[in-house]
Design an enzyme around this catalytic site. Structure first.
Site, PDB file in Angstrom:
ATOM      1  N   TYR A 146       0.819  -1.210   0.000  1.00 36.71           N
ATOM      2  CA  TYR A 146       0.000   0.000   0.000  1.00 36.71           C
ATOM      3  C   TYR A 146       0.857   1.267   0.000  1.00 36.71           C
ATOM      4  O   TYR A 146       0.439   2.308  -0.498  1.00 36.71           O
ATOM      5  CB  TYR A 146      -0.899   0.034   1.240  1.00 36.71           C
ATOM      6  CG  TYR A 146      -2.217  -0.675   1.082  1.00 36.71           C
ATOM      7  CD1 TYR A 146      -2.271  -2.019   0.755  1.00 36.71           C
ATOM      8  CD2 TYR A 146      -3.418   0.007   1.275  1.00 36.71           C
ATOM      9  CE1 TYR A 146      -3.490  -2.671   0.631  1.00 36.71           C
ATOM     10  CE2 TYR A 146      -4.630  -0.637   1.150  1.00 36.71           C
ATOM     11  CZ  TYR A 146      -4.666  -1.976   0.827  1.00 36.71           C
ATOM     12  OH  TYR A 146      -5.872  -2.611   0.706  1.00 36.71           O
ATOM     13  N   LYS A 197       3.215 -15.040   1.947  1.00 36.11           N
ATOM     14  CA  LYS A 197       3.564 -15.851   0.781  1.00 36.11           C
ATOM     15  C   LYS A 197       5.083 -16.010   0.778  1.00 36.11           C
ATOM     16  O   LYS A 197       5.790 -15.510  -0.105  1.00 36.11           O
ATOM     17  CB  LYS A 197       3.082 -15.169  -0.515  1.00 36.11           C
ATOM     18  CG  LYS A 197       1.602 -15.301  -0.774  1.00 36.11           C
ATOM     19  CD  LYS A 197       1.178 -16.666  -1.315  1.00 36.11           C
ATOM     20  CE  LYS A 197       1.593 -16.859  -2.750  1.00 36.11           C
ATOM     21  NZ  LYS A 197       1.211 -18.218  -3.248  1.00 36.11           N
ATOM     22  N   ASP A 230      -2.709 -18.066   0.118  1.00 33.39           N
ATOM     23  CA  ASP A 230      -3.709 -18.696  -0.767  1.00 33.39           C
ATOM     24  C   ASP A 230      -4.396 -19.854  -0.051  1.00 33.39           C
ATOM     25  O   ASP A 230      -5.616 -20.005  -0.073  1.00 33.39           O
ATOM     26  CB  ASP A 230      -3.085 -19.132  -2.109  1.00 33.39           C
ATOM     27  CG  ASP A 230      -1.778 -19.901  -1.965  1.00 33.39           C
ATOM     28  OD1 ASP A 230      -1.250 -20.005  -0.841  1.00 33.39           O
ATOM     29  OD2 ASP A 230      -1.276 -20.412  -2.998  1.00 33.39           O
ATOM     30  N   ASP A 254      -6.589  -7.139   3.953  1.00 29.91           N
ATOM     31  CA  ASP A 254      -7.748  -6.500   3.322  1.00 29.91           C
ATOM     32  C   ASP A 254      -8.635  -7.564   2.668  1.00 29.91           C
ATOM     33  O   ASP A 254      -9.849  -7.616   2.886  1.00 29.91           O
ATOM     34  CB  ASP A 254      -7.246  -5.490   2.278  1.00 29.91           C
ATOM     35  CG  ASP A 254      -8.379  -4.710   1.638  1.00 29.91           C
ATOM     36  OD1 ASP A 254      -9.311  -4.340   2.355  1.00 29.91           O
ATOM     37  OD2 ASP A 254      -8.322  -4.493   0.414  1.00 29.91           O
ATOM     38  N   ASP A 258     -12.518  -9.204   4.135  1.00 34.80           N
ATOM     39  CA  ASP A 258     -13.785  -9.178   3.372  1.00 34.80           C
ATOM     40  C   ASP A 258     -14.327 -10.596   3.239  1.00 34.80           C
ATOM     41  O   ASP A 258     -15.532 -10.845   3.385  1.00 34.80           O
ATOM     42  CB  ASP A 258     -13.572  -8.590   1.965  1.00 34.80           C
ATOM     43  CG  ASP A 258     -13.896  -7.092   1.892  1.00 34.80           C
ATOM     44  OD1 ASP A 258     -13.626  -6.389   2.887  1.00 34.80           O
ATOM     45  OD2 ASP A 258     -14.413  -6.632   0.856  1.00 34.80           O
TER      46      ASP A 258
HETATM   47  C1  IPM Z   1     -10.547  -1.086   3.741  1.00 27.06           C
HETATM   48  C2  IPM Z   1     -10.576  -0.455   2.365  1.00 27.06           C
HETATM   49  C3  IPM Z   1      -9.362   0.436   2.150  1.00 27.06           C
HETATM   50  C4  IPM Z   1      -8.135  -0.466   2.146  1.00 27.06           C
HETATM   51  C5  IPM Z   1      -9.390   1.321   0.910  1.00 27.06           C
HETATM   52  C6  IPM Z   1     -10.612   2.143   0.808  1.00 27.06           C
HETATM   53  C7  IPM Z   1      -8.178   2.207   0.874  1.00 27.06           C
HETATM   54  O1  IPM Z   1     -10.717  -1.432   1.386  1.00 27.06           O
HETATM   55  O2  IPM Z   1     -10.447  -0.342   4.725  1.00 27.06           O
HETATM   56  O3  IPM Z   1     -10.672  -2.302   3.847  1.00 27.06           O
HETATM   57  O4  IPM Z   1      -7.829  -1.082   1.118  1.00 27.06           O
HETATM   58  O5  IPM Z   1      -7.484  -0.537   3.191  1.00 27.06           O
HETATM   59 MN    MN Z   2     -11.139  -3.403   2.181  1.00 30.84          MN
END
Ligand code: IPM
Ligand code: MN
Ligand code: NAD
Length: 374
Positions: A146, A197, A230, A254, A258
């Protein structure tokens, strides 16, 4: 009951899309807490993301970063707007959250994926796979690909382009986030799984070495395992309850968070706390936000799930303000409302009662009134 009144400075940054809609439900809970004379808050609101771009031409002002430093905690909604998706990186709404994390040194992003009993059937996985799930993902949040340099898009002599990003981690960056993960594990089920990884990336190899070394030196009482990222994605879907604390870099964290959110039923349910180093005054900078984004596809329709945002506020009470009791009230109120069958559209299933964002807020407030007689 011991009634104690403190005043806490909270910077509230609702942001874009569904951000303001879900933050509004937290505001009502804050007002409820104040009405109960439990706590007093000094709230300051400001613009971030596309909302700030429209007003000031930048995704976040230095003044807002300064206010964040001066607050006990930051409550963040979400940023992002398709209208700003094609501009340069310095002009994107998302810069707001990246800059806040980076400039406040918020290196440890805690993303708990804990399932509510009433939602065992809401997951797209079989109930037997997710029942009782309780995972803590610790995502490094100010390093890795990042923020690594060099980065950018360059034009090659033949006119084609080359996009570059760089994954970088130093020993110190890995150690400090690993320390958070081990410390959390000691208060939970005492297991840490480190995810990288190391079979492909040098930064992953270093990550694994540093974890192994720190574990041997300071945390040998905690059970440490290593897993390639993975495989971890697959294992999270196959048998998520094998995990307690997962610790990983910025990008894998990240993605995996999710993914983990859907084990609990919806992306709209997961909160997060992003913590910095301890300051001389014994406090640490901290920001609280749901893991979801601004959800432009559902914004402005009163259908977003506010629970991830509300649980983020519960984390704020717990981690920044040390108000365990009030945090539990909120978590229990949500649990009861779900047990009664109320659902926002994202977690709706047959036989349940579908409600909007505001009505879910009403129900949680009503439940708080019932649960807490002070
Ligand atoms: C999160 C989001 C952010 C990230 C973006 C919006 C920069 O996806 O907080 O999970 O990738 O960290
Ligand atoms: Mn995110
Ligand atoms: P998203 O998280 O906004 O939405 C993904 C999907 O989940 C959408 O279908 C959305 O409707 C649904 N969803 C998300 N939150 C929900 C909620 N509370 N209730 C019900 N449904 C919900 O991700 P995206 O669509 O990939 O990104 C949209 C924008 O948000 C982008 O600009 C992205 O960069 C930004 N983003 C910001 C943050 C943040 O501010 N921390 C986090 C993630 C994405």
């Amino acid at each position: 009951m011991n009634i104690q009144k403190d005043s806490f400075k909270i910077l509230v940054l609702p942001g874009d899309g569904i951000g303001p809609e879900v933050v509004q439900q937290v505001r009502r809970i804050i007002e409820w807490l104040e009405k109960k004379h439990r706590l007093s808050f000094h709230l300051t609101y400001d613009l971030v993301g596309a909302a700030s771009l429209a007003e000031y031409g930048v995704p976040i002002r230095d003044e807002v970063i300064k206010k964040a430093w001066e607050s006990d905690a930051v409550l963040f909604g979400s940023v992002g707007d398709p209208r700003w998706a094609h501009v340069g990186f310095d002009k994107r709404p998302e810069v707001a959250i990246l800059k806040l994390r980076h400039e406040l040194g918020l290196f440890a992003n805690l993303r708990p994926a804990k399932i509510f009993d009433a939602l065992t059937d809401a997951s797209t996985l079989k109930p037997d796979v997710v029942r009782g799930l309780d995972i803590m993902i610790v995502r490094e949040s100010v390093g890795g690909v990042y923020f690594g340099e060099p980065r950018g898009i360059e034009v090659l002599p033949d006119g084609s382009k080359r996009g570059v990003n760089t994954e970088i981690y130093t020993t110190a960056e890995i150690e400090r986030v690993a320390r958070v993960a081990f410390t959390l594990a000691r208060k939970r089920f005492n297991r840490v799984c480190s995810v990288e990884k190391s079979n492909v990336m040098e930064s992953g190899l270093l990550w694994k070495e540093v974890l192994t070394d720190l574990h041997r030196r300071e945390f040998s009482d905690v059970v440490l395992s290593h897993m390639l990222a993975d495989n971890c994605a697959m294992q999270l879907v196959r048998d998520p309850r094998q995990f307690d604390v997962l610790v990983t870099g910025n990008l894998f964290g990240d993605l995996l968070s999710d993914l983990a959110s859907m084990l609990t039923g919806s992306l709209g349910l997961l909160p997060s706390a992003t913590l910095g180093a301890m300051r001389p005054d014994g406090k640490c900078a901290a920001l609280y936000e749901p893991i979801h984004g601004s959800a432009p596809d559902i914004a402005g329709r009163d259908i977003a799930n506010p629970i991830g945002q509300i649980l983020s506020f519960a984390m704020l009470l717990r981690y920044s303000l040390n108000r365990q009791e009030e945090a539990l009230w909120i978590e229990n109120a949500i649990s009861h409302v779900l047990a009664k069958g109320l659902r926002t559209a994202d977690i709706m299933s047959e036989g349940m009662i579908c409600v909007g964002t505001e009505a879910m807020g009403d129900a949680i407030l009503g439940q708080l009134d019932q649960l807490v007689k002070v």
